[in-house]
Scaffold this motif. Structure first.
Motif, mmCIF file in Angstrom:
data_model
loop_
_atom_site.group_PDB
_atom_site.id
_atom_site.type_symbol
_atom_site.label_atom_id
_atom_site.label_comp_id
_atom_site.label_asym_id
_atom_site.label_seq_id
_atom_site.Cartn_x
_atom_site.Cartn_y
_atom_site.Cartn_z
ATOM 1 N N TRP A 120 71.604 26.184 83.816
ATOM 2 C CA TRP A 120 72.586 27.115 83.247
ATOM 3 C C TRP A 120 73.992 26.506 83.250
ATOM 4 C CZ3 TRP A 120 76.862 29.893 85.152
ATOM 5 C CH2 TRP A 120 77.314 30.931 84.310
ATOM 6 N N CYS A 121 74.290 25.704 84.269
ATOM 7 C CA CYS A 121 75.619 25.074 84.344
ATOM 8 C C CYS A 121 75.829 24.065 83.214
ATOM 9 C CB CYS A 121 75.785 24.357 85.688
ATOM 10 S SG CYS A 121 76.159 25.448 87.062
ATOM 11 N N GLY A 122 74.808 23.315 82.880
ATOM 12 C CA GLY A 122 75.040 22.291 81.878
ATOM 13 C C GLY A 122 73.792 21.727 81.238
ATOM 14 N N GLY A 123 72.705 22.467 81.291
ATOM 15 C CA GLY A 123 71.457 21.971 80.722
ATOM 16 C C GLY A 123 70.923 22.878 79.645
ATOM 17 N N ALA A 124 69.611 23.063 79.637
ATOM 18 C CA ALA A 124 68.949 23.771 78.544
ATOM 19 C C ALA A 124 69.217 25.268 78.536
ATOM 20 C CB ALA A 124 67.442 23.517 78.614
ATOM 21 N N ALA A 125 69.673 25.846 79.656
ATOM 22 C CA ALA A 125 69.960 27.282 79.695
ATOM 23 C C ALA A 125 71.416 27.596 79.382
ATOM 24 C CB ALA A 125 69.600 27.855 81.065
ATOM 25 N N VAL A 261 57.457 36.811 71.730
ATOM 26 C CA VAL A 261 57.140 35.840 70.689
ATOM 27 C C VAL A 261 58.291 34.856 70.543
ATOM 28 C CG1 VAL A 261 56.515 35.512 68.281
ATOM 29 C CG2 VAL A 261 55.766 37.565 69.495
ATOM 30 N N PRO A 262 58.073 33.571 70.878
ATOM 31 C CA PRO A 262 59.158 32.587 70.760
ATOM 32 C C PRO A 262 59.534 32.339 69.302
ATOM 33 C CG PRO A 262 57.381 31.799 72.178
ATOM 34 C CD PRO A 262 56.858 32.996 71.446
ATOM 35 N N ASP A 263 60.783 31.912 69.108
ATOM 36 C CA ASP A 263 61.207 31.489 67.780
ATOM 37 C C ASP A 263 60.439 30.240 67.377
ATOM 38 O OD1 ASP A 263 63.058 33.489 67.611
ATOM 39 O OD2 ASP A 263 64.725 32.264 68.277
ATOM 40 N N ASP A 264 60.345 30.013 66.075
ATOM 41 C CA ASP A 264 59.713 28.785 65.603
ATOM 42 C C ASP A 264 60.523 27.567 66.004
ATOM 43 O OD1 ASP A 264 57.631 30.151 64.479
ATOM 44 O OD2 ASP A 264 58.572 30.283 62.504
ATOM 45 N N GLY A 265 61.854 27.671 65.943
ATOM 46 C CA GLY A 265 62.723 26.546 66.306
ATOM 47 C C GLY A 265 63.000 26.553 67.786
ATOM 48 N N GLU A 266 62.785 25.416 68.442
ATOM 49 C CA GLU A 266 63.089 25.283 69.863
ATOM 50 C C GLU A 266 64.495 24.729 70.000
ATOM 51 O OE1 GLU A 266 60.107 22.993 71.786
ATOM 52 O OE2 GLU A 266 58.558 24.490 71.475
ATOM 53 N N LEU A 267 65.415 25.561 70.478
ATOM 54 C CA LEU A 267 66.811 25.170 70.565
ATOM 55 C C LEU A 267 67.116 24.603 71.939
ATOM 56 C CD1 LEU A 267 68.468 28.178 68.747
ATOM 57 C CD2 LEU A 267 67.608 26.048 67.815
ATOM 58 N N GLY A 268 67.951 23.597 71.977
ATOM 59 C CA GLY A 268 68.285 22.960 73.232
ATOM 60 C C GLY A 268 69.724 23.178 73.625
ATOM 61 N N ASP A 269 70.210 22.361 74.563
ATOM 62 C CA ASP A 269 71.538 22.462 75.139
ATOM 63 C C ASP A 269 72.615 22.461 74.066
ATOM 64 O OD1 ASP A 269 73.750 22.302 76.766
ATOM 65 O OD2 ASP A 269 73.538 20.146 77.139
ATOM 66 N N GLY A 270 73.529 23.421 74.162
ATOM 67 C CA GLY A 270 74.699 23.433 73.314
ATOM 68 C C GLY A 270 74.493 24.039 71.950
ATOM 69 N N GLU A 271 73.305 24.535 71.632
ATOM 70 C CA GLU A 271 73.063 25.060 70.302
ATOM 71 C C GLU A 271 73.256 26.566 70.212
ATOM 72 O OE1 GLU A 271 69.337 22.186 69.680
ATOM 73 O OE2 GLU A 271 69.830 23.421 67.965
ATOM 74 N N ILE A 307 72.232 19.713 90.941
ATOM 75 C CA ILE A 307 73.464 20.376 90.509
ATOM 76 C C ILE A 307 73.482 21.821 90.980
ATOM 77 C CG2 ILE A 307 74.763 21.134 88.471
ATOM 78 C CD1 ILE A 307 73.724 18.559 87.081
ATOM 79 N N GLY A 308 72.333 22.504 90.897
ATOM 80 C CA GLY A 308 72.255 23.870 91.387
ATOM 81 C C GLY A 308 72.504 23.962 92.874
ATOM 82 N N ALA A 309 71.990 23.008 93.655
ATOM 83 C CA ALA A 309 72.232 22.997 95.096
ATOM 84 C C ALA A 309 73.708 22.758 95.408
ATOM 85 C CB ALA A 309 71.369 21.920 95.765
#
Length: 316
Positions: A120-125, A261-271, A307-309
């Motif tokens: 969440w700080c800087g990755g996929a979330a 139901v997931p979206d067809d597009g898999e979105l990553g960091d910053g999108e 990073i979380g720790a």
């Protein structure tokens, strides 16, 4: 720089984290025998920590799997197939008294919680207000996060936030989804999960089916909880996530069958992040389709828990 430890099922990592920069600047890693004697396990952890150039008196963040008393620093491992020799041991006291550059304090947190907080700080979330993290390795780790805070109760959240405590068909989830369960079902004592994944890619139907069945069960169990929680992202980490080409299709199918139901597009960091709820793709025109249910592998798989720790150590 914040010193941290990540204690995994077969290894321990010590690192220095630049939290504002969200990066790991120094790292050491050592193997651990999860079935070893308590003294040997603790010595392995202390030795790895002592090799880190951390300042004396620093507050350390320590990510460790459960069951564990994170407030008192007492290990409660029982019936989980690892570290059971540590049951009842005061790990906090062992670290405070045994590290070469003695810590001033030690803050413990669940490793899956650390993973999702780091993502969440800087990755996929990043950019998601409500996200769920799953780690797939020896077992199933889980974390539910809303507005940057880990939630252990509420709509859709299993008791304590622990998916491993849920049941499928009257049996614990990890009887279907875990390293142990996959190996038992595959039935080749010479094979590990990585070998099964390699055989599935090579076209072996039995290997493909064993992995797909386990991940479909996981998705079906997660789907209703993600929907009730209002999650806009499921972040998947752990050693099995490295086989994303095999994990993703079965997991996504299970999630859909469970009502998320997931979206067809898999979105990553910053999108994500322009919309008021953090789900509108950046730069999308008015009225564009909203990507509200992304399923993605960890954006910083090796660094997220560290990073979380560090974040936990910084906030106390």
């Amino acid at each position: 720089m914040i010193p941290v430890l990540e204690i995994g099922g077969t290894h321990v990592t010590a690192a220095l984290v630049d939290l504002p920069g969200r990066r790991v600047v120094h790292r050491t890693r050592s193997p651990l025998d999860p079935h070893g004697a308590a003294g040997d396990i603790l010595e392995g952890i202390r030795r790895c920590a002592a090799g880190l150039p951390a300042p004396p008196g620093a507050r350390w963040g320590v990510a460790v799997p459960g069951p564990f008393d994170y407030v008192k620093g007492i290990a409660l491992f029982a019936g989980v197939g690892k570290f059971e020799a540590l049951y009842g041991v005061d790990v906090r006291a062992a670290l405070l008294g045994g590290v070469w550059r003695r810590p001033g304090d030690v803050v413990f947190l669940n490793d899956a919680h650390a993973f999702l907080a780091g993502e969440w700080c800087g990755g996929a979330a990043r950019g998601h207000r409500r996200a769920v993290g799953i780690t797939l390795g020896t077992g199933v780790g889980s974390a539910f996060l809303a507005d940057g805070l880990i939630r252990e109760d509420g709509s859709g959240v299993p008791p304590g936030g622990r998916m491993d405590l849920t049941e499928v068909g009257g049996r614990p989830l990890e009887d279907s989804v875990s390293r142990r369960a996959i190996l038992v079902r595959y039935g080749d004592p010479a094979a590990d999960v990585r070998d099964i994944a390699d055989r599935a890619r090579a076209g072996e139907e039995r290997a493909r089916r064993v992995l797909a069945d386990a991940l479909t069960v996981l998705g079906a169990a997660l789907g209703p909880r993600l929907a009730a929680f209002g999650a806009t992202a499921l972040i998947v980490g752990g050693s099995m996530a490295r086989s994303w080409d095999l994990v993703s299709p079965a997991l996504r199918g299970g999630l859909a069958s469970g009502g998320w139901v997931p979206d067809d597009g898999e979105l990553g960091d910053g999108e994500l992040g322009d919309g008021p709820d953090g789900t509108q793709p950046r730069g999308a025109p008015a009225g564009a389709a909203r990507h509200t249910r992304a399923v993605v592998p960890a954006g910083s798989a090796d660094d997220a828990a560290l990073i979380g720790a560090a974040r936990a150590a910084a906030t106390g």
